[in-house]
Write a protein that holds these residues in place. Structure first.
Motif, PDB file in Angstrom:
ATOM      1  N   CYS A  28       0.876  -1.166   0.000  1.00  0.00           N
ATOM      2  CA  CYS A  28       0.000   0.000   0.000  1.00  0.00           C
ATOM      3  C   CYS A  28       0.915   1.218   0.000  1.00  0.00           C
ATOM      4  O   CYS A  28       1.977   1.197   0.637  1.00  0.00           O
ATOM      5  N   CYS A  29       0.537   2.240  -0.697  1.00  0.00           N
ATOM      6  CA  CYS A  29       1.357   3.458  -0.789  1.00  0.00           C
ATOM      7  C   CYS A  29       2.780   3.107  -1.243  1.00  0.00           C
ATOM      8  O   CYS A  29       3.764   3.650  -0.733  1.00  0.00           O
ATOM      9  N   ASP A  30       2.876   2.143  -2.165  1.00  0.00           N
ATOM     10  CA  ASP A  30       4.142   1.682  -2.748  1.00  0.00           C
ATOM     11  C   ASP A  30       5.113   1.067  -1.742  1.00  0.00           C
ATOM     12  O   ASP A  30       6.311   1.009  -1.997  1.00  0.00           O
ATOM     13  N   GLU A  31       4.609   0.615  -0.587  1.00  0.00           N
ATOM     14  CA  GLU A  31       5.443  -0.023   0.432  1.00  0.00           C
ATOM     15  C   GLU A  31       4.751  -1.282   0.941  1.00  0.00           C
ATOM     16  O   GLU A  31       3.518  -1.330   1.000  1.00  0.00           O
ATOM     17  N   PRO A  32       5.523  -2.304   1.349  1.00  0.00           N
ATOM     18  CA  PRO A  32       4.894  -3.487   1.962  1.00  0.00           C
ATOM     19  C   PRO A  32       4.216  -3.091   3.277  1.00  0.00           C
ATOM     20  O   PRO A  32       4.729  -2.269   4.034  1.00  0.00           O
ATOM     21  N   MET A  33       3.040  -3.657   3.503  1.00  0.00           N
ATOM     22  CA  MET A  33       2.310  -3.363   4.738  1.00  0.00           C
ATOM     23  C   MET A  33       2.943  -4.134   5.895  1.00  0.00           C
ATOM     24  O   MET A  33       3.572  -5.173   5.697  1.00  0.00           O
ATOM     25  N   THR A  34       2.768  -3.646   7.109  1.00  0.00           N
ATOM     26  CA  THR A  34       3.319  -4.252   8.308  1.00  0.00           C
ATOM     27  C   THR A  34       2.306  -5.213   8.913  1.00  0.00           C
ATOM     28  O   THR A  34       1.125  -4.877   9.027  1.00  0.00           O
ATOM     29  N   GLY A  35       2.769  -6.393   9.311  1.00  0.00           N
ATOM     30  CA  GLY A  35       1.889  -7.358   9.965  1.00  0.00           C
ATOM     31  C   GLY A  35       1.424  -6.841  11.310  1.00  0.00           C
ATOM     32  O   GLY A  35       2.187  -6.205  12.039  1.00  0.00           O
ATOM     33  N   ILE A  36       0.156  -7.090  11.628  1.00  0.00           N
ATOM     34  CA  ILE A  36      -0.416  -6.689  12.913  1.00  0.00           C
ATOM     35  C   ILE A  36      -0.529  -7.935  13.770  1.00  0.00           C
ATOM     36  O   ILE A  36      -1.133  -8.924  13.363  1.00  0.00           O
ATOM     37  N   GLU A  37       0.055  -7.888  14.927  1.00  0.00           N
ATOM     38  CA  GLU A  37      -0.045  -9.013  15.861  1.00  0.00           C
ATOM     39  C   GLU A  37      -1.324  -8.840  16.672  1.00  0.00           C
ATOM     40  O   GLU A  37      -1.613  -7.764  17.184  1.00  0.00           O
ATOM     41  N   THR A  38      -2.113  -9.902  16.751  1.00  0.00           N
ATOM     42  CA  THR A  38      -3.348  -9.854  17.529  1.00  0.00           C
ATOM     43  C   THR A  38      -3.254 -10.858  18.659  1.00  0.00           C
ATOM     44  O   THR A  38      -2.553 -11.857  18.570  1.00  0.00           O
ATOM     45  N   THR A  39      -3.964 -10.571  19.741  1.00  0.00           N
ATOM     46  CA  THR A  39      -4.020 -11.487  20.863  1.00  0.00           C
ATOM     47  C   THR A  39      -5.342 -12.231  20.797  1.00  0.00           C
ATOM     48  O   THR A  39      -6.393 -11.628  20.617  1.00  0.00           O
ATOM     49  N   GLU A  40      -5.275 -13.524  20.931  1.00  0.00           N
ATOM     50  CA  GLU A  40      -6.479 -14.329  20.828  1.00  0.00           C
ATOM     51  C   GLU A  40      -7.397 -14.127  22.022  1.00  0.00           C
ATOM     52  O   GLU A  40      -8.582 -14.375  21.936  1.00  0.00           O
ATOM     53  N   ALA A  41      -6.854 -13.687  23.149  1.00  0.00           N
ATOM     54  CA  ALA A  41      -7.666 -13.507  24.350  1.00  0.00           C
ATOM     55  C   ALA A  41      -8.564 -12.269  24.247  1.00  0.00           C
ATOM     56  O   ALA A  41      -9.582 -12.193  24.905  1.00  0.00           O
ATOM     57  N   ALA A  42      -8.188 -11.311  23.407  1.00  0.00           N
ATOM     58  CA  ALA A  42      -8.935 -10.057  23.328  1.00  0.00           C
ATOM     59  C   ALA A  42     -10.300 -10.230  22.662  1.00  0.00           C
ATOM     60  O   ALA A  42     -11.273  -9.608  23.062  1.00  0.00           O
ATOM     61  N   VAL A  43     -10.381 -11.060  21.649  1.00  0.00           N
ATOM     62  CA  VAL A  43     -11.627 -11.238  20.900  1.00  0.00           C
ATOM     63  C   VAL A  43     -11.864 -12.723  20.706  1.00  0.00           C
ATOM     64  O   VAL A  43     -10.951 -13.445  20.315  1.00  0.00           O
ATOM     65  N   SER A  44     -13.085 -13.157  20.973  1.00  0.00           N
ATOM     66  CA  SER A  44     -13.382 -14.574  20.779  1.00  0.00           C
ATOM     67  C   SER A  44     -13.731 -14.837  19.318  1.00  0.00           C
ATOM     68  O   SER A  44     -14.210 -13.963  18.607  1.00  0.00           O
ATOM     69  N   GLU A  45     -13.484 -16.057  18.885  1.00  0.00           N
ATOM     70  CA  GLU A  45     -13.772 -16.433  17.506  1.00  0.00           C
ATOM     71  C   GLU A  45     -15.288 -16.446  17.295  1.00  0.00           C
ATOM     72  O   GLU A  45     -16.016 -17.073  18.057  1.00  0.00           O
ATOM     73  N   PRO A  46     -15.760 -15.757  16.255  1.00  0.00           N
ATOM     74  CA  PRO A  46     -17.213 -15.729  16.034  1.00  0.00           C
ATOM     75  C   PRO A  46     -17.695 -17.041  15.421  1.00  0.00           C
ATOM     76  O   PRO A  46     -16.978 -17.671  14.650  1.00  0.00           O
ATOM     77  N   SER A  47     -18.906 -17.428  15.786  1.00  0.00           N
ATOM     78  CA  SER A  47     -19.515 -18.587  15.130  1.00  0.00           C
ATOM     79  C   SER A  47     -19.977 -18.135  13.743  1.00  0.00           C
ATOM     80  O   SER A  47     -20.089 -16.932  13.472  1.00  0.00           O
ATOM     81  N   LEU A  48     -20.253 -19.085  12.871  1.00  0.00           N
ATOM     82  CA  LEU A  48     -20.754 -18.748  11.544  1.00  0.00           C
ATOM     83  C   LEU A  48     -22.066 -17.977  11.668  1.00  0.00           C
ATOM     84  O   LEU A  48     -22.284 -17.001  10.956  1.00  0.00           O
ATOM     85  N   GLU A  49     -22.923 -18.400  12.590  1.00  0.00           N
ATOM     86  CA  GLU A  49     -24.202 -17.710  12.786  1.00  0.00           C
ATOM     87  C   GLU A  49     -23.983 -16.263  13.214  1.00  0.00           C
ATOM     88  O   GLU A  49     -24.624 -15.354  12.686  1.00  0.00           O
ATOM     89  N   THR A  50     -23.063 -16.028  14.139  1.00  0.00           N
ATOM     90  CA  THR A  50     -22.768 -14.657  14.590  1.00  0.00           C
ATOM     91  C   THR A  50     -22.239 -13.822  13.437  1.00  0.00           C
ATOM     92  O   THR A  50     -22.629 -12.667  13.256  1.00  0.00           O
ATOM     93  N   LEU A  51     -21.351 -14.392  12.638  1.00  0.00           N
ATOM     94  CA  LEU A  51     -20.792 -13.688  11.487  1.00  0.00           C
ATOM     95  C   LEU A  51     -21.894 -13.301  10.503  1.00  0.00           C
ATOM     96  O   LEU A  51     -21.979 -12.158  10.068  1.00  0.00           O
ATOM     97  N   LEU A  52     -22.752 -14.258  10.167  1.00  0.00           N
ATOM     98  CA  LEU A  52     -23.827 -13.985   9.209  1.00  0.00           C
ATOM     99  C   LEU A  52     -24.808 -12.959   9.749  1.00  0.00           C
ATOM    100  O   LEU A  52     -25.288 -12.090   9.016  1.00  0.00           O
ATOM    101  N   ARG A  53     -25.117 -13.026  11.038  1.00  0.00           N
ATOM    102  CA  ARG A  53     -26.037 -12.053  11.644  1.00  0.00           C
ATOM    103  C   ARG A  53     -25.423 -10.653  11.663  1.00  0.00           C
ATOM    104  O   ARG A  53     -26.080  -9.680  11.326  1.00  0.00           O
ATOM    105  N   THR A  54     -24.169 -10.565  12.057  1.00  0.00           N
ATOM    106  CA  THR A  54     -23.526  -9.268  12.230  1.00  0.00           C
ATOM    107  C   THR A  54     -23.206  -8.597  10.907  1.00  0.00           C
ATOM    108  O   THR A  54     -23.564  -7.451  10.675  1.00  0.00           O
ATOM    109  N   VAL A  55     -22.525  -9.299  10.031  1.00  0.00           N
ATOM    110  CA  VAL A  55     -22.034  -8.697   8.801  1.00  0.00           C
ATOM    111  C   VAL A  55     -23.116  -8.594   7.738  1.00  0.00           C
ATOM    112  O   VAL A  55     -23.238  -7.585   7.064  1.00  0.00           O
ATOM    113  N   PHE A  56     -23.929  -9.646   7.606  1.00  0.00           N
ATOM    114  CA  PHE A  56     -24.883  -9.704   6.504  1.00  0.00           C
ATOM    115  C   PHE A  56     -26.319  -9.457   6.932  1.00  0.00           C
ATOM    116  O   PHE A  56     -27.237  -9.589   6.128  1.00  0.00           O
TER     117      PHE A  56
END
Length: 174
Positions: A28-56
């Motif tokens: 992006c902007c003619d430079e490689p983007m930097t990887g973002i480290e995420t912590t798994e404890a901060a956000v729980s993995e959404p179920s497919l149902e939660t994803l479909l309800r929230t996003v769609f």
């Protein structure tokens, strides 16, 4: 099981703050983007149902309609309503939304006795996955803009205070 090389990662542009998602480092902007480290404890993995309800904006009923079309092949609103026991108007509304998302195809069929009826057929799973992925990435872009806007609104509200008093207070135990 996905290999670490195929794992989806998050990236951010150091210049403009753009976000990238994927297995490979985007530029992006003619430079490689930097990887973002995420912590798994901060956000729980959404179920497919939660994803479909929230996003769609899919309700449980719409998910039922979607799955039924995926399994049932070509169906009319009446056939589907009878099959799953929902009112025709509810089924029709959900099928139209699913057609807008690109999950099902809506076609008009001329009836031999005159008139027409709409039939709904499922898109192939790989097409559905790509369309939902595209919509999801669009949602992520808009969600990121909302978060950026939230930060900007807070800063502007504090900077534009006419009274000189603090606009918000941090509470501490003493």
């Amino acid at each position: 099981m996905t290999s670490p090389a195929d794992e989806t990662r998050l990236f951010e542009c150091g210049t403009c703050g753009g976000v990238g998602i994927g297995p490979n480092r985007p530029t992006c902007c003619d430079e490689p983007m930097t990887g973002i480290e995420t912590t798994e404890a901060a956000v729980s993995e959404p179920s497919l149902e939660t994803l479909l309800r929230t996003v769609f904006d899919m309700s449980g009923t719409e998910l039922d309609v979607c799955l039924c079309v995926m399994e049932g092949g070509e169906l009319t609103v009446t056939e589907l309503a009878e099959q799953i026991g929902y009112d025709r108007s509810v089924v029709a509304r959900h099928l139209n939304h699913l057609a807008e998302l690109g999950v099902v195809e809506k076609r008009r069929r001329i009836r031999p006795e005159g008139g027409h009826v709409y039939v709904y057929t499922p898109q192939p799973p790989d097409v559905v996955r790509e369309r939902l992925r595209g919509e999801f990435l669009s949602w992520v872009r808009m969600a990121t803009a909302q978060l950026d806007g939230l930060q900007r609104e807070k800063v502007e509200a504090i900077a534009d205070a006419e009274t000189g008093e603090r606009q918000w207070t941090v509470f501490q135990e003493q």
